[in-house]
Write an enzyme that holds these catalytic residues in place. Structure first.
Site, short mmCIF file in Angstrom:
data_model
loop_
_atom_site.label_atom_id
_atom_site.label_comp_id
_atom_site.label_asym_id
_atom_site.label_seq_id
_atom_site.Cartn_x
_atom_site.Cartn_y
_atom_site.Cartn_z
N ASP A 114 0.84 -1.19 0.00
CA ASP A 114 0.00 0.00 0.00
C ASP A 114 0.88 1.25 0.00
O ASP A 114 1.54 1.55 0.99
CB ASP A 114 -0.91 -0.02 1.23
CG ASP A 114 -1.92 1.11 1.24
OD1 ASP A 114 -1.79 2.05 0.42
OD2 ASP A 114 -2.85 1.06 2.07
N CYS A 132 17.06 16.77 -14.01
CA CYS A 132 17.01 15.42 -14.60
C CYS A 132 15.99 15.40 -15.75
O CYS A 132 16.23 14.83 -16.81
CB CYS A 132 16.61 14.39 -13.55
SG CYS A 132 17.64 14.36 -12.07
N CYS A 161 16.88 16.59 -19.37
CA CYS A 161 17.60 15.65 -20.24
C CYS A 161 16.77 14.40 -20.55
O CYS A 161 16.69 13.97 -21.70
CB CYS A 161 18.90 15.21 -19.59
SG CYS A 161 20.25 16.38 -19.73
N HIS A 191 21.97 -17.81 2.69
CA HIS A 191 20.89 -17.54 1.74
C HIS A 191 20.67 -18.62 0.70
O HIS A 191 19.61 -18.65 0.06
CB HIS A 191 21.15 -16.19 1.06
CG HIS A 191 21.23 -15.06 2.03
ND1 HIS A 191 20.16 -14.67 2.81
CD2 HIS A 191 22.27 -14.24 2.38
CE1 HIS A 191 20.52 -13.65 3.57
NE2 HIS A 191 21.79 -13.38 3.34
N ARG A 211 23.09 -2.87 3.12
CA ARG A 211 22.71 -4.20 3.63
C ARG A 211 23.88 -5.17 3.54
O ARG A 211 24.12 -5.97 4.47
CB ARG A 211 21.51 -4.75 2.85
CG ARG A 211 20.94 -6.02 3.48
CD ARG A 211 20.26 -5.69 4.81
NE ARG A 211 19.96 -6.89 5.58
CZ ARG A 211 20.74 -7.38 6.54
NH1 ARG A 211 21.90 -6.80 6.82
NH2 ARG A 211 20.38 -8.45 7.21
N CYS A 225 25.83 -7.14 6.69
CA CYS A 225 26.09 -8.57 6.80
C CYS A 225 27.56 -8.85 7.08
O CYS A 225 27.90 -9.74 7.87
CB CYS A 225 25.67 -9.28 5.51
SG CYS A 225 23.88 -9.51 5.34
#
Length: 258
Positions: free
Chosen positions: A48, A73, A76, A178, A215, A219
């Site tokens: 949401d 920005c 261009c 992972h 991140r 780790c």
């Protein structure tokens, strides 16, 4: 450009084949976005836009996109909804001007500093994350589509090796968590598969936006390893590998994570 020697060409073919095989460590139907490991309230927050706190950065990014009469920005690239559609899904990528593979954040900095004459941003500065978030939003719902040129794939191969390399005092690799242990618990939190299809993210732990590099560096700190500085080549290579690893997955940017 000089033609490759047969041995070099054969090595490149073997490397690209290894990358393709490694990227299939997860069959497409087994790959899960990090959002699938979150609680329902956090998933609802991401879905949401009126609840997603990352949209505050998106709004600032839209304002920055249009700021300035002659060197904005928009002057261009035009309207971001058209000109930036799919761009974030294709980074990291080899950049001719830089002569190396760069991230979306580095590409934005090229324009901000080189074209607009603005001072360089500090790592994970709000003004840079705002533009990244706004640009990434234009690719939401599209598949992750890393470039297939040899130089970007070579960066991804270096990233693959780093992903599987044990580091730090805990002697752990990214893959151990992972690839081998996703879905299990670590300090009470579920380990995701580590697919980078939602960055930049608003992380509840941070109470703010953060880049993929933030991140990754978190780790590395967690396994008590030496942490490279922002935009170090190792971090860019890891991003390139993670993009290849998530190829075809749906972009969710800007995401929300616990």
């Amino acid at each position: 450009m000089k033609a490759m020697k047969p041995a070099a060409a054969a090595l490149l073919v073997m490397t690209l084949a290894a990358l393709a095989a490694s990227a299939q460590a997860f069959a497409p139907d087994l790959r899960k976005s990090g959002s699938e490991f979150m609680g329902e309230s956090t998933r609802a927050m991401q879905r949401d836009d009126t609840q997603n706190p990352a949209m505050l950065w998106v709004a600032n990014g839209e304002a920055a996109w249009n700021a300035g009469a002659k060197n904005s920005c928009a002057s261009c690239h035009g309207e971001a909804k058209a000109g930036m559609r799919g761009v974030a899904a294709r980074f990291p990528a080899f950049d001719k001007a830089a002569g190396r593979v760069i991230t979306l954040g580095q590409r934005i900095e090229q324009c901000r500093v080189g074209k607009q004459g603005l001072p360089a941003s500090k790592p994970d500065a709000d003004e840079l994350l705002a533009l990244q978030s706004y640009i990434a939003l234009q690719s939401r719902g599209m598949p992750v589509a890393p470039p297939r040129d040899a130089r970007t794939r070579a960066s991804a191969e270096r990233g693959r090796q780093l992903f599987n390399q044990r580091i730090g005092q805990l002697n752990m690799s990214c893959a151990q968590c992972h690839d081998a242990n996703w879905g299990r618990k670590l300090a009470g939190a579920t380990i995701p598969q580590g697919h980078a299809n939602a960055y930049p993210i608003y992380r509840l732990e941070w109470q703010g936006m953060g880049s993929l590099q933030r991140r990754l560096r978190n780790c590395m700190t967690g396994v008590r390893a030496a942490v490279p500085p922002p935009d170090a080549q190792d971090l860019v290579d890891l991003e390139a590998w993670l993009a290849l690893r998530a190829e075809g997955m749906t972009m969710e940017s800007p995401g929300v994570r616990p």
